[in-house]
Motif scaffolding. Sequence first.
Motif, PDB file in Angstrom:
ATOM      1  N   ALA A  90       0.835  -1.205   0.000  1.00  0.00           N
ATOM      2  CA  ALA A  90       0.000   0.000   0.000  1.00  0.00           C
ATOM      3  C   ALA A  90       0.866   1.249   0.000  1.00  0.00           C
ATOM      4  O   ALA A  90       2.023   1.235   0.422  1.00  0.00           O
ATOM      5  N   PHE A  91       0.283   2.329  -0.482  1.00  0.00           N
ATOM      6  CA  PHE A  91       0.928   3.641  -0.481  1.00  0.00           C
ATOM      7  C   PHE A  91       0.026   4.592   0.293  1.00  0.00           C
ATOM      8  O   PHE A  91      -1.098   4.857  -0.121  1.00  0.00           O
ATOM      9  N   LEU A  92       0.521   5.075   1.426  1.00  0.00           N
ATOM     10  CA  LEU A  92      -0.237   6.009   2.256  1.00  0.00           C
ATOM     11  C   LEU A  92       0.520   7.318   2.283  1.00  0.00           C
ATOM     12  O   LEU A  92       1.704   7.357   2.604  1.00  0.00           O
ATOM     13  N   ARG A  93      -0.165   8.400   1.941  1.00  0.00           N
ATOM     14  CA  ARG A  93       0.473   9.709   1.875  1.00  0.00           C
ATOM     15  C   ARG A  93      -0.466  10.785   2.410  1.00  0.00           C
ATOM     16  O   ARG A  93      -1.699  10.681   2.300  1.00  0.00           O
ATOM     17  N   ILE A  94       0.119  11.832   2.973  1.00  0.00           N
ATOM     18  CA  ILE A  94      -0.603  13.067   3.248  1.00  0.00           C
ATOM     19  C   ILE A  94      -0.211  14.048   2.154  1.00  0.00           C
ATOM     20  O   ILE A  94       0.977  14.345   1.969  1.00  0.00           O
ATOM     21  N   ILE A  95      -1.180  14.509   1.372  1.00  0.00           N
ATOM     22  CA  ILE A  95      -0.883  15.483   0.328  1.00  0.00           C
ATOM     23  C   ILE A  95      -1.594  16.788   0.650  1.00  0.00           C
ATOM     24  O   ILE A  95      -2.621  16.805   1.345  1.00  0.00           O
ATOM     25  N   SER A  96      -1.046  17.873   0.178  1.00  0.00           N
ATOM     26  CA  SER A  96      -1.608  19.203   0.422  1.00  0.00           C
ATOM     27  C   SER A  96      -2.097  19.779  -0.902  1.00  0.00           C
ATOM     28  O   SER A  96      -1.355  19.798  -1.893  1.00  0.00           O
ATOM     29  N   VAL A  97      -3.343  20.227  -0.918  1.00  0.00           N
ATOM     30  CA  VAL A  97      -3.933  20.815  -2.117  1.00  0.00           C
ATOM     31  C   VAL A  97      -4.624  22.119  -1.730  1.00  0.00           C
ATOM     32  O   VAL A  97      -4.974  22.330  -0.564  1.00  0.00           O
ATOM     33  N   SER A 138      -2.834  25.615   7.569  1.00  0.00           N
ATOM     34  CA  SER A 138      -2.716  26.596   6.500  1.00  0.00           C
ATOM     35  C   SER A 138      -4.087  27.167   6.160  1.00  0.00           C
ATOM     36  O   SER A 138      -5.082  26.436   6.111  1.00  0.00           O
ATOM     37  N   ARG A 139      -4.140  28.473   5.893  1.00  0.00           N
ATOM     38  CA  ARG A 139      -5.409  29.104   5.522  1.00  0.00           C
ATOM     39  C   ARG A 139      -5.795  28.806   4.078  1.00  0.00           C
ATOM     40  O   ARG A 139      -6.970  28.798   3.733  1.00  0.00           O
ATOM     41  N   ASP A 140      -4.793  28.582   3.242  1.00  0.00           N
ATOM     42  CA  ASP A 140      -5.044  28.462   1.806  1.00  0.00           C
ATOM     43  C   ASP A 140      -5.072  27.021   1.302  1.00  0.00           C
ATOM     44  O   ASP A 140      -5.499  26.763   0.182  1.00  0.00           O
ATOM     45  N   LYS A 141      -4.586  26.078   2.119  1.00  0.00           N
ATOM     46  CA  LYS A 141      -4.509  24.689   1.663  1.00  0.00           C
ATOM     47  C   LYS A 141      -5.169  23.749   2.665  1.00  0.00           C
ATOM     48  O   LYS A 141      -5.401  24.105   3.815  1.00  0.00           O
ATOM     49  N   MET A 142      -5.476  22.566   2.179  1.00  0.00           N
ATOM     50  CA  MET A 142      -6.023  21.529   3.050  1.00  0.00           C
ATOM     51  C   MET A 142      -5.225  20.255   2.859  1.00  0.00           C
ATOM     52  O   MET A 142      -4.681  19.989   1.785  1.00  0.00           O
ATOM     53  N   ASP A 143      -5.138  19.468   3.933  1.00  0.00           N
ATOM     54  CA  ASP A 143      -4.422  18.192   3.888  1.00  0.00           C
ATOM     55  C   ASP A 143      -5.398  17.076   3.571  1.00  0.00           C
ATOM     56  O   ASP A 143      -6.532  17.055   4.062  1.00  0.00           O
ATOM     57  N   VAL A 144      -4.923  16.137   2.760  1.00  0.00           N
ATOM     58  CA  VAL A 144      -5.752  15.006   2.356  1.00  0.00           C
ATOM     59  C   VAL A 144      -4.958  13.720   2.575  1.00  0.00           C
ATOM     60  O   VAL A 144      -3.808  13.607   2.139  1.00  0.00           O
ATOM     61  N   LEU A 145      -5.558  12.773   3.270  1.00  0.00           N
ATOM     62  CA  LEU A 145      -4.964  11.461   3.445  1.00  0.00           C
ATOM     63  C   LEU A 145      -5.390  10.582   2.274  1.00  0.00           C
ATOM     64  O   LEU A 145      -6.589  10.428   2.016  1.00  0.00           O
ATOM     65  N   VAL A 146      -4.417  10.034   1.546  1.00  0.00           N
ATOM     66  CA  VAL A 146      -4.729   9.164   0.412  1.00  0.00           C
ATOM     67  C   VAL A 146      -4.071   7.804   0.617  1.00  0.00           C
ATOM     68  O   VAL A 146      -2.965   7.711   1.155  1.00  0.00           O
ATOM     69  N   VAL A 147      -4.766   6.758   0.212  1.00  0.00           N
ATOM     70  CA  VAL A 147      -4.251   5.394   0.274  1.00  0.00           C
ATOM     71  C   VAL A 147      -4.515   4.739  -1.075  1.00  0.00           C
ATOM     72  O   VAL A 147      -5.613   4.854  -1.628  1.00  0.00           O
ATOM     73  N   ALA A 148      -3.492   4.071  -1.603  1.00  0.00           N
ATOM     74  CA  ALA A 148      -3.646   3.358  -2.868  1.00  0.00           C
ATOM     75  C   ALA A 148      -3.049   1.962  -2.728  1.00  0.00           C
ATOM     76  O   ALA A 148      -2.025   1.777  -2.068  1.00  0.00           O
ATOM     77  N   VAL A 149      -3.704   0.980  -3.350  1.00  0.00           N
ATOM     78  CA  VAL A 149      -3.243  -0.408  -3.321  1.00  0.00           C
ATOM     79  C   VAL A 149      -3.374  -0.986  -4.726  1.00  0.00           C
ATOM     80  O   VAL A 149      -4.369  -0.719  -5.417  1.00  0.00           O
ATOM     81  N   ALA A 150      -2.391  -1.760  -5.133  1.00  0.00           N
ATOM     82  CA  ALA A 150      -2.426  -2.376  -6.466  1.00  0.00           C
ATOM     83  C   ALA A 150      -3.678  -3.235  -6.632  1.00  0.00           C
ATOM     84  O   ALA A 150      -4.043  -4.008  -5.735  1.00  0.00           O
TER      85      ALA A 150
END
Length: 355
Positions: A90-97, A138-150
């Motif tokens: 699995a790939f678990l990441r916190i990304i900011s958008v 952050s006022r301008d961005k939000m964090d998103v938890l994403v998980v991906a599995v083959a």
Amino acid sequence: MTIWDKKIIDPQPDAFGLDISDLSLKAIQFCEKRGFTDIKGVGSIALPRESIVDGLVMKPDVVIEAINRLRSERGITARDVYCSVPETKAFLRIISVPKMSAVEASEAIKWELEANIPMALDQVYYDWQIIKPSLRKSRDKMDVLVVAVAKTIVDQLVDVVEKAGLRALGFEVESVAQARSLISAQQKEASLIVDIGDRRTSFMAMVGSVPVFTSSVPLSAEMMTDIIAKDLALSHAEAESIKVEHGIGSALKNDHIFSAMKPFLESVTMEVKKSLNFYERGLQYTQAIESVVLCGGGARTRGMVPYLSRRLGREIAVGNPWVNINFESLPPIDRQSAVRYTTAIGLAMRSFDEI
């Protein structure tokens, strides 16, 4: 968080959790009694070696037979199931958008995923969840938890589960299930979960109930047994009995078992330090990791907790998988034994959301 690209329709609360690993299956089913939670069935069963290798099902008929035997012998009556997905797949990441609506985020996250995972998007199942409040404040961005599995991993597990006569309601990464079981719903501070499993040791840093990074190394409870077997020229079964009785041996006496175990123990210690340093010096979502908890079969090894506590200079504790469950009386499985079932417990707790 479920690894699906579609909505599960009409899930039933009568479901159990199934932790599928290379060397064993563990399952637990809860039920409700007078407003409290009770255990309807629980158990584990060993798998023959090479039945599952690094998360890949090599002998599906053997695994299917083991699932059916486990259910019949341990009182697991539900046919709906939540299953684990191995951390290594699995790939678990916190990304900011940039801050946006959920509809807009869905498209933006696809682009971020393609840039952050080493597989094409059409080769994975993925899920995501907006973290509120944002970890970075952050006022301008939000964090998103994403998980991906083959998809290949999930699809073969779906096939095995369905051939065992079950319906898979969802698949979840081991670490996410463990967090649901071990981390109090009221906890706000950062913690590190160390899962000493059959085939590997996994590390997961949490901020409250949000996983912020995971990693794993090939150091395992099984490796401890192999060390004893080799050093004392014993069979695997004999070495396992020695490990259960004597644990890591005596550091004070520097006995034969401890002397053989020490390189392994130092490797585990160094990996825990690396994870703590990565969070505290790199991620810095909070100032520090406030607590370190152990789970998995290796966490119960006698002497492991005091050794790590002494070497790391901080309190280490075996996790409490019952922290978020309301039993009417004492749970039928004590905390030390239940820690083996941390992943299965977290998976089974998914059914609480549907009641």
